[in-house]
Design an enzyme around this catalytic site. Structure first.
Site, PDB file in Angstrom:
ATOM      1  N   GLU A 163       0.490  -1.289   0.639  1.00 17.66           N
ATOM      2  CA  GLU A 163       0.000   0.086   0.141  1.00 17.66           C
ATOM      3  C   GLU A 163       0.846   1.631   0.217  1.00 17.66           C
ATOM      4  OE1 GLU A 163      -3.815  -1.718   1.650  1.00 17.66           O
ATOM      5  OE2 GLU A 163      -2.914  -0.488   3.038  1.00 17.66           O
ATOM      6  N   GLU A 370      -5.391  -8.165   0.729  1.00 17.22           N
ATOM      7  CA  GLU A 370      -6.433  -8.029   1.974  1.00 17.22           C
ATOM      8  C   GLU A 370      -8.152  -7.411   1.638  1.00 17.22           C
ATOM      9  OE1 GLU A 370      -5.188  -4.619   4.432  1.00 17.22           O
ATOM     10  OE2 GLU A 370      -2.326  -5.403   3.981  1.00 17.22           O
TER      11      GLU A 370
END
Length: 470
Positions: A163, A370
Site C-alpha cells: 500500500e 487483504e
C-alpha cells in the site's frame, strides 16, 4: 453457485509488526511502526508482543494447515534482517524467516512474501529522514536482494511495498513532521518517487535472482462513486480513484507519472528530484501481477477552489487517508451503504468493480491480499466467538470475486485480512479481523491462547469446497 479455478489460491494474510512481537529480540532493530506504537502504548497494545507469532509460529502454522490455507501472505521485517536498515546483516533474523518458510512448506502452504509493510527501520529515519533521501532507495535494494538470495529458492511470489499509495498519505507512517502543508507535500512527493525507484530496483532484482519469481505491488484499491450525476461530481469521483490508486499502478506499469498527476505536481510546485537514468529504470521494471487490498468504497463531490485554498491544496476532514483536495474532490457519506463500527462502508460490489477496472486497464493477473471486517469480537464464557457478521461480510465479498471471474478477470487468489487477530495500528486489540481469536487485551496478555472463531470453520469449508459452500 460460485465457481473458482481448480488451482485457486485460498489464503490469509498478516504483517510482521502486527503479528510477530519480539520487537527487539535476537538483534532486531526498532522500526517506524514500533516507534509509533510505543507513543500510544498508554492507550492500547503496542508491537512488543503483538500476537507473539515469533515464539508460536509452529502452533500457528498448524492452525493454518487445519484451516486448509493454500497460501500464507506475510511480511518480512526489514529491521529483523538488517537492524539499522543499511548496515550488518542479522543472521538470526534470516534464520527465523527460514524456519517460518520451511514450516509453511512442510505443511503444504505456499509462502507469499511482502518486503515492506509500514515498518521502515527507524535508524534510517534518524540518518536520512527515511524515504526523503536517495540513500534509502539503495538501502532497500540491498535488503531486497538479501531476501531474494536467502529465501528465493522457496518463495516465488513477492510483493515489494504494501500500500505505497496509502502509506504515502499518512504522515506518521512516513515520519513526516512538517507543519507547513506545502513543505509536507513536497517531502511526500519526493518520498513517493523514491519508493517508485526502489520498487523498480526490487522488481528487476527479483527477476534476476529468483528463478521463476513473480513480483508486483500490493495497492490499496480505491472505488469512488459520484455523490450526484452532475458532470463535475462524476469527474471528481474519477480523480479520487486516479489520485489515490491509479496513478501508482500507472507508474508501475508505464514507468512514468500520468499527465494529470504530473500537472498536479507542477501546480503545487512539488515535482520530485529525478536522476538521470531513472526513466529507463522505471520503464524496465515489469510487474508480473497486481495484489490489491479492498475494504470499502467512497463517495465524493467536486470541491472548487477559493481565495484561501488554491488548486491542489488539501484538507484532512477526519483522517489523512481520505483527504479532500481543492479543485478536485470532497468526501461525502454514501447513504446507500451500511458501515462497520469503524466507519468503513461495506460494499461487495465495489470489489467486483475494482477487479474489473484493474484487469481491463493492465491485463495482468490479480490476487486479493487483504479484505476483511474489523470489529470488537466477544469471547463467550465457553470460549467461543460467534462472528456471523464476519461470515456474512466475507461471503458477500467472495461472491463478488466469483462474479469478477465470470466477467473474465484473471483472479488467481483470495487472501483475506487476517489469519488471526493482530495488532491494529490505531485500535490495538479492540479491532479484530482474524479467523483465530487471540486471548489477550490491550494491556493484559493473559495466556495468548488461540481460539477458533465460527468464521474459521466456515472458511475451512469454503476452501474444502473451492468456494462451492458459500
Amino acid at each position: 453457485m460460485a465457481k473458482f479455478p481448480e488451482n485457486f489460491l485460498w489464503g490469509a494474510s498478516s504483517s510482521a509488526f502486527q503479528i510477530e512481537g519480539a520487537w527487539d529480540e535476537d538483534g532486531k532493530g526498532k522500526t517506524v511502526a514500533d516507534y509509533n506504537s510505543f507513543k500510544r502504548s498508554h492507550l492500547q497494545a503496542d508491537s512488543k508482543v503483538a500476537s507473539d507469532f515469533y515464539h508460536r509460529y509452529q502452533e500457528d502454522i498448524k492452525l493454518m494447515k487445519e484451516l486448509g490455507l493454500k497460501i500464507y501472505r506475510f511480511s518480512i521485517s526489514w529491521a529483523r534482517i538488517i537492524p539499522d536498515g543499511d548496515g550488518e546483516i542479522n543472521q538470526k533474523g534470516i534464520d527465523f524467516y527460514n524456519k517460518v518458510i520451511d514450516c509453511l512448506i512442510e505443511h503444504g502452504i505456499m509462502p507469499v512474501v511482502t518486503l515492506y509493510h509500514f515498518d521502515l527501520p527507524y535508524a534510517l529515519v534518524e540518518k536520512y529522514n527515511g524515504w526523503e533521501a536517495r540513500d534509502c532507495v539503495y538501502a532497500f535494494e540491498r535488503y531486497a536482494k538479501v531476501c531474494f538470495q536467502a529465501f528465493g529458492d522457496r518463495v516465488k511470489y513477492w510483493q515489494v511495498h504494501n500500500e505505497q499509495n496509502l502509506m504515502i498519505r499518512v504522515d506518521e507512517r512516513m515520519n513526516i513532521n512538517e507543519s507547513d502543508p506545502w513543505k509536507a507535500d513536497k517531502i511526500r512527493a519526493q518520498m513517493d518517487y523514491h519508493m517508485f525507484v526502489a520498487h523498480a530496483l526490487a522488481v528487476n532484482a527479483c527477476h534476476e535472482l529468483v528463478q521463476d519469481g513473480k513480483v508486483g505491488p500490493a495497492v490499496s484499491s480505491t472505488c469512488t462513486y459520484p455523490s450526484t450525476n452532475k458532470p463535475e461530481d462524476v469527474w471528481a469521483a474519477k480523480m479520487n480513484d486516479w489520485f489515490k490508486t491509479n496513478y501508482c499502478l500507472d507508474m508501475h506499469y508505464t514507468g512514468e507519472y500520468p499527465g494529470y498527476y504530473m500537472r498536479y505536481l507542477e501546480e503545487r510546485n512539488i515535482v520530485p528530484i529525478m536522476e538521470e537514468g531513472d526513466k529507463a529504470l522505471l520503464k524496465s521494471a515489469k510487474m508480473d501481477y497486481i495484489a490489491l487490498n479492498y475494504y470499502r468504497t467512497l463517495s465524493v463531490s467536486y470541491l472548487p477552489v477559493d481565495e484561501q485554498n488554491p488548486i491542489g491544496s488539501r484538507v484532512f476532514p477526519t483522517n489523512q487517508v481520505d483527504f479532500d483536495q481543492y479543485g478536485y474532490f470532497k468526501h461525502d457519506k454514501n447513504p446507500h451503504l451500511e458501515a462497520s463500527e469503524y466507519g468503513a462502508q461495506i460494499d461487495p460490489m465495489g470489489l467486483r468493480m475494482v477487479l474489473n477496472e484493474y484487469y481491463q486497464r493492465y491485463r495482468l493477473p490479480l490476487i486479493v491480499t487483504e479484505n476483511g471486517l474489523g470489529t470488537a469480537d466477544v469471547l463467550t464464557e465457553d470460549k467461543k466467538v460467534h462472528d456471523d457478521y464476519r461470515i456474512d461480510y466475507l461471503r458477500d465479498h467472495i461472491q463478488a470475486c466469483a462474479l469478477a471471474i465470470e466477467d473474465g478477470v484473471e483472479l488467481f487468489g483470495y487472501s483475506p485480512w487476517a489469519v488471526m487477530d493482530i495488532l491494529s495500528s490505531h485500535q490495538g486489540f479492540k479491532k479484530r479481523y482474524g479467523f483465530i481469536y487471540i486471548d489477550r487485551d490491550d494491556h493484559d496478555l493473559k495466556n495468548l491462547e488461540r481460539i477458533k472463531k465460527d468464521s474459521y470453520d466456515w472458511y475451512k469449508h469454503v476452501i474444502e469446497t473451492n468456494g462451492g459452500a458459500l
